[in-house]
Design a protein around this motif. Sequence first.
Motif, PDB file in Angstrom:
ATOM      1  N   PRO A   1       1.009  -1.291   0.100  1.00 35.21           N
ATOM      2  CA  PRO A   1       0.070  -0.041  -0.078  1.00 35.21           C
ATOM      3  C   PRO A   1       0.767   1.374  -0.009  1.00 35.21           C
ATOM      4  O   PRO A   1       0.674   2.237  -0.712  1.00 35.21           O
ATOM      5  N   ARG A   2       1.939   1.321   0.782  1.00 32.60           N
ATOM      6  CA  ARG A   2       2.980   2.534   0.806  1.00 32.60           C
ATOM      7  C   ARG A   2       3.423   2.579  -0.665  1.00 32.60           C
ATOM      8  O   ARG A   2       3.538   3.954  -0.692  1.00 32.60           O
ATOM      9  N   LEU A   3       3.917   1.656  -1.255  1.00 33.45           N
ATOM     10  CA  LEU A   3       4.573   1.952  -2.478  1.00 33.45           C
ATOM     11  C   LEU A   3       3.566   2.219  -3.581  1.00 33.45           C
ATOM     12  O   LEU A   3       3.854   3.113  -4.282  1.00 33.45           O
ATOM     13  N   SER A   4       2.655   1.569  -3.534  1.00 31.65           N
ATOM     14  CA  SER A   4       1.523   1.977  -4.514  1.00 31.65           C
ATOM     15  C   SER A   4       0.964   3.500  -4.322  1.00 31.65           C
ATOM     16  O   SER A   4       0.628   4.073  -5.259  1.00 31.65           O
ATOM     17  N   ALA A   5       0.838   3.827  -3.044  1.00 29.91           N
ATOM     18  CA  ALA A   5       0.232   5.159  -2.681  1.00 29.91           C
ATOM     19  C   ALA A   5       1.192   6.393  -3.191  1.00 29.91           C
ATOM     20  O   ALA A   5       1.094   7.301  -3.818  1.00 29.91           O
ATOM     21  N   ALA A   6       2.534   5.893  -2.834  1.00 31.67           N
ATOM     22  CA  ALA A   6       3.580   7.088  -3.585  1.00 31.67           C
ATOM     23  C   ALA A   6       3.744   7.136  -4.997  1.00 31.67           C
ATOM     24  O   ALA A   6       3.586   8.011  -5.504  1.00 31.67           O
ATOM     25  N   LEU A   7       3.349   5.991  -5.662  1.00 32.32           N
ATOM     26  CA  LEU A   7       3.335   6.107  -6.995  1.00 32.32           C
ATOM     27  C   LEU A   7       2.288   6.824  -7.643  1.00 32.32           C
ATOM     28  O   LEU A   7       2.373   7.531  -8.671  1.00 32.32           O
ATOM     29  N   LEU A   8       1.128   6.441  -7.018  1.00 29.96           N
ATOM     30  CA  LEU A   8      -0.058   7.410  -7.297  1.00 29.96           C
ATOM     31  C   LEU A   8       0.015   8.755  -6.814  1.00 29.96           C
ATOM     32  O   LEU A   8      -0.600   9.613  -7.697  1.00 29.96           O
ATOM     33  N   GLN A   9       0.594   9.039  -5.970  1.00 26.99           N
ATOM     34  CA  GLN A   9       0.802  10.328  -5.478  1.00 26.99           C
ATOM     35  C   GLN A   9       1.518  11.212  -6.843  1.00 26.99           C
ATOM     36  O   GLN A   9       1.400  12.287  -7.359  1.00 26.99           O
TER      37      GLN A   9
END
Length: 546
Positions: free
Chosen positions: A10-18
Amino acid sequence: MPAPHSPRWPRLSAALLQMLLLVVGLVLALPVLALAMAWWQLDAESIDLLRHLADTVLPRYIATSLLLCLLVALGAGLIGMATACAVTLYDFPGRRFFEWALLLPLAAPAYVVAFAYTDFLQFSGPMQVFLRDTFGLQGRLFPEIRNVWGAAWVFIFTLYPYVYLLARTALSERATQLMEAARLLGAPMRRRIVEVALPLARPAIAAGIALALMETLADIGVTFYFGIQTFSTGIVSAWKVMDDRYAAAQLATMLLLTVALLLWVEQRAQRRMRFAAPRGGRGGQAEAQPVRLQGAGRWLVWVVCGLPILFGFVLPVLFMLRPLIGGWDVLPWSGFLEWAYNSLWLSGLAALLASAIALGLSFMQRAQPSRIGGLVTRVVSLGYAVPGVVIVIGILLPVGWLQAAAPGSGVGFWVTATVLGIVWAYLVRFTAVALQSVQSGYARIPNSLDDSARMLGSTGPALLWRVHRPLLLRSIAAAALLVFVDVMKELPATFVLRPFGSDTLAVVAFQLARDERLGEAALPSLALVLVGLVPVILLSRTLRRT
C-alpha cells in the motif's frame, strides 16, 4: 516482488499514485500556467502591439463582449426563471412534457443553431424568397441576423436551460410548501412569487446565468460566423492574423480572469442553494401541491414554455431538415463517414482517458487523502470553466518555447501534427465533467465497505478493481458518455489543433457554413444534434426519478 497484502505494497502504490497525480495535475494545469508565464516573456515589439490593440480594437472587444453578455444574461435569466416557475409552481395539461422538453436546446450547439437561422432567414433564404415571390415585395424584408443582436438571440435560446435546470431544482425543494404557507396567510399569487419563489431561486438563477455567460465568452463558432469582435475572436486574430503569440496570451489572460470571476459567482451561488427539508417527510409534500391553472392561464403558460422550445430546438431542426429533403443528391455523403469516424474515435479516446484520470483521482482522494491530491483534484475540476481558445493558446505557448530551445526535438510536430495536442486540450477541458460524475458515484459507496475489504486483504489497486469498480460502472459509463458528447460538439480547440486530414463533424459544419454552403452544413450539424440528444434524455430520466 512483495505480495499484494504485505504492508509495503500500500505504501509503495500510494507513493506511485501520488507522483502520477502530481504529473497529471501539472500537465492539465500547464496551459493556464503558460499564460501567466507569458507576461514575463514580453519584448518591446509585443508591448507596442498591446498598446496598439488597446488604442484600436481592445475597446471594441470589451464593449461587444459586455453587450453580448448583458443581453444573454437578461434573456436567459428571464426565460429560465419563467419556465422553471411555470413547471414547478403550477399544474396544467402538458406539464410533464414541458419538464423534459425545455432541456432540448441543450442538444443543439449554438453554432449549429446560428447556421440554421442564417440559412433560413438570410436575403437569399427560403423565407424572404417566398415572401417576395408571393406578395411582390422587393429588397430585404428582415434585418440582417449576423450581428450582436442575432448572436444574443442564438445564445439566449440555446443556453437558457442552464438557468431553468438550476432554478427548477431550487424551487422544487421548498417552493410549493412555502408558497402554500404564504397563501394561508393571505398573500396573493403575485406577492407569493415575488417574495417567496424568486428569493428561493435567486442563487440558482445567478449560478445558471454565470454558466451561460461562461459558454458565451468561450464561443468562437457563432461570433466568428456572425463577424462579431469579441475576446475569443480577438485571441484567434492576434495569433493567426497578427502572428503574435504574446498578444494572444495577454488577451487570453483577460478572458480567463473574466471567466474566473464568473466561476466564483457561480460557486458562491451554488453554496447558497441549500434548503432544509420540511418536517414530516413526504407527507408535507403531499399537502402542498402546485396551483392548478384554469382558462386563460393555461394558454399563457403554454406560450411561456412552448416558445423557448420552438426557437431553441424545433425551428433550427426543421430549418436543417429542409436541405436534406430538398437537396439529397448534393449533400456531402462521400466525406460524411470519414468526418463521423474522426469524431467518434477522437471522442472515444478522450472519454476513455478522462474517465480513467477521474477514477484515479477520486480513488486516491478516498483511499489516501492528501493536500497534493486535493490540489490536483481542484485544478482538474476547474478545467471545464477554461474556454477552449484559451487552452489552445496555453498549449501552443510552451510548445513554441520548447521548439525554440531545442529546434530538433520535434515537439511542435508531435503536438500540432498528431492527436497528442488535441487530446491534451480535450483532457484539460473535459476531465472535470468525468470527475464530477465519478465523485458523485463514490459518494454513494459507504466507507465501511472499504474497511471490510481491507480486513479481507483487498488494498491499493486491488480495492479499486475488485470492490469499487463494479459499484462505479454506471457512474463511469455516465462520465464517459458526457465527455464523449462534449468532445463531439467541441469546436475551438478542434479547429486549431486537429491534425491534417482529421476534420470532425463540428469543424466541417463550421467550415461549410463559413463558405456559405449552408445546405451542405446541415448534414453534419444534424448529426451533432442527434448525438447531443443522448445526455439530454438521460438527464430528463434522472430528473423524473428524482
